[in-house]
Design an enzyme around this catalytic site. Structure first.
Site, PDB file in Angstrom:
ATOM      1  N   GLU A  52     110.628   0.042  86.957  1.00 58.86           N
ATOM      2  CA  GLU A  52     111.585   0.382  88.109  1.00 58.86           C
ATOM      3  C   GLU A  52     112.612   1.135  88.423  1.00 58.86           C
ATOM      4  O   GLU A  52     112.091   1.516  87.004  1.00 58.86           O
ATOM      5  CB  GLU A  52     112.053  -0.904  88.325  1.00 58.86           C
ATOM      6  N   GLN A  76      98.557  29.235  74.245  1.00 56.92           N
ATOM      7  CA  GLN A  76      98.313  30.683  73.842  1.00 56.92           C
ATOM      8  C   GLN A  76      97.808  31.335  73.357  1.00 56.92           C
ATOM      9  O   GLN A  76      97.038  32.577  73.153  1.00 56.92           O
ATOM     10  CB  GLN A  76      99.583  30.056  72.373  1.00 56.92           C
ATOM     11  N   ILE A  77      95.927  30.993  72.764  1.00 63.02           N
ATOM     12  CA  ILE A  77      94.897  31.540  72.529  1.00 63.02           C
ATOM     13  C   ILE A  77      94.421  32.073  73.303  1.00 63.02           C
ATOM     14  O   ILE A  77      93.578  33.229  73.202  1.00 63.02           O
ATOM     15  CB  ILE A  77      94.185  31.168  71.728  1.00 63.02           C
ATOM     16  N   GLU A  81     103.975   4.364  78.844  1.00 61.62           N
ATOM     17  CA  GLU A  81     103.717   3.071  77.813  1.00 61.62           C
ATOM     18  C   GLU A  81     104.695   3.099  77.037  1.00 61.62           C
ATOM     19  O   GLU A  81     103.934   3.101  75.026  1.00 61.62           O
ATOM     20  CB  GLU A  81     102.088   2.823  77.439  1.00 61.62           C
TER      21      GLU A  81
END
Length: 375
Positions: free
Chosen positions: A124, A332-333, A359
């Site tokens: 909620e 990043q790569i 969750e």
């Protein structure tokens, strides 16, 4: 954790579906913020929308390790679809676990076929990590319950036809949380605005407003006051599902980064020959494998009848944080190409963040782990 021959076969089928049916539409679905319903129908054709439904009602009735494998591979396709599926499976799990025979016969056979879609309404606006603070109330009036309140962050909020709802039978009594099944077309139930999110953009997330919604008393799933313990027991298994999804997403990012490192050249050679990049990929691969092992260990514990609570929280915590690390390094790569939407890694990076939140946040998982260790 070794998979059985059947589990490996399931993994291969779902991976093929993810590669051929989900990944090709993932970017467009994310951009348009539109759920790919054709993909959902494909999952139903594979019996995956009945993953947590007993065979007696036409379901797959998967063990927890198989459930983990399916979640990983669907998330390899895209997290938005995997999230929608896992929430649908939460709803069917609640009905299968806590419902009467009449309730199971009424809802499960159709939900096995993917329609109606299930939603799980616990959170909620003012009650997220502590659901005991919820204010949604279901008052008993004769042979009916009258429901008033607001639920938030509801996955499948627009698409759902069945809502598993948690509400207090006495708004002032934290111990009165009870579980109900509410048809989505019930009078007084309206869908709030669709949230605009950082990631998970193809999955519809809305609020649900209950204004004098009347349901028959026979739609109550648990005894009055037993709903919160029911929710927590179901969410333990759900955390294994989210951990599995984090693994699948991270594996997708690792595969993208590995492929790019082999084809992108700088300084006259592939960047995969540069030690800094090689070390990044080594770290990423280690995190993915460790996440998978933790997750499958938790699933196997549940299948053996052991309490998976701490193992599930460890898996969810570690795998979700690893997904953040791995997707960050994948961006990043890729350098500048990782920052633009024409590639997939920026979407994976955006999607990864939610795995540390829904969750049960990472902070909640650490609280559960510490409680199991010390209390």
């Amino acid at each position: 954790m070794e998979l059985s021959e059947e589990q490996r076969a399931v993994r291969d089928v779902v991976r093929e579906f993810a590669e051929e049916e989900i990944r090709p539409v993932a970017r467009e679905a994310d951009t348009e913020e539109r759920f790919p319903e054709d993909v959902w129908d494909g999952l139903a054709d594979l019996d995956l929308t009945g993953l947590t439904v007993p065979e007696a009602y036409g379901g797959y009735d998967a063990d927890r390790l198989t459930y983990s494998v399916v979640n990983e591979e669907v998330a390899y396709g895209t997290l938005s679809v995997a999230t929608a599926l896992s929430v649908h499976c939460l709803a069917t799990s609640c009905i299968a676990t806590f419902g009467s025979e009449d309730q199971k016969e009424r809802w499960l056979p159709e939900m096995v076929d993917g329609r109606p879609v299930g939603a799980f309404a616990l959170s909620e606006p003012g009650a997220g990590s502590n659901p005991a603070e919820m204010t949604t109330e279901a008052r008993k009036e004769g042979n009916e319950y009258v429901i008033d309140g607001t639920k938030q962050w509801i996955t499948n909020g627009e698409r759902a036809g069945v809502v598993v709802l948690f509400a207090k039978t006495d708004r002032d009594d934290p111990g009165s949380v009870t579980q109900f099944v509410v048809p989505k077309d019930a009078d007084g139930l309206t869908v709030g605005k669709k949230e605009e999110k950082l990631g998970l953009r193809a999955s519809d997330t809305t609020s649900l407003e209950f204004d004098g919604v009347r349901i028959p008393a026979e739609n109550r799933l648990t005894e009055e006051g037993k709903g919160l313990s029911a929710a927590l027991s179901i969410l333990t298994g759900g955390r294994i599902g989210i951990a599995s999804q984090a693994v699948g997403l991270a594996q997708s990012a690792l595969d993208e980064a590995e492929a790019y490192a082999g084809e992108r050249e700088q300084f006259g050679k592939p960047i995969g020959d540069i030690q800094t990049i090689r070390h990044k990929l080594a770290d990423m691969a280690t995190q993915v494998r460790a996440s998978r092992l933790l997750t499958r260990d938790a699933a196997a514990r549940e299948d053996r009848g052991e309490s998976p609570r701490m193992a599930a929280s460890m898996a969810k915590y570690f795998a979700s944080e690893a997904a953040m690390d791995v997707t960050n390094e994948a961006v990043q790569i890729h350098g500048g190409y990782g920052y633009v939407t024409e590639g997939d890694v920026e979407r994976l990076y955006r999607d990864a963040k939610i795995t540390t939140i829904y969750e049960g946040t990472s902070e909640i998982q650490k609280t559960v782990i510490a409680r199991e260790l010390l209390d």
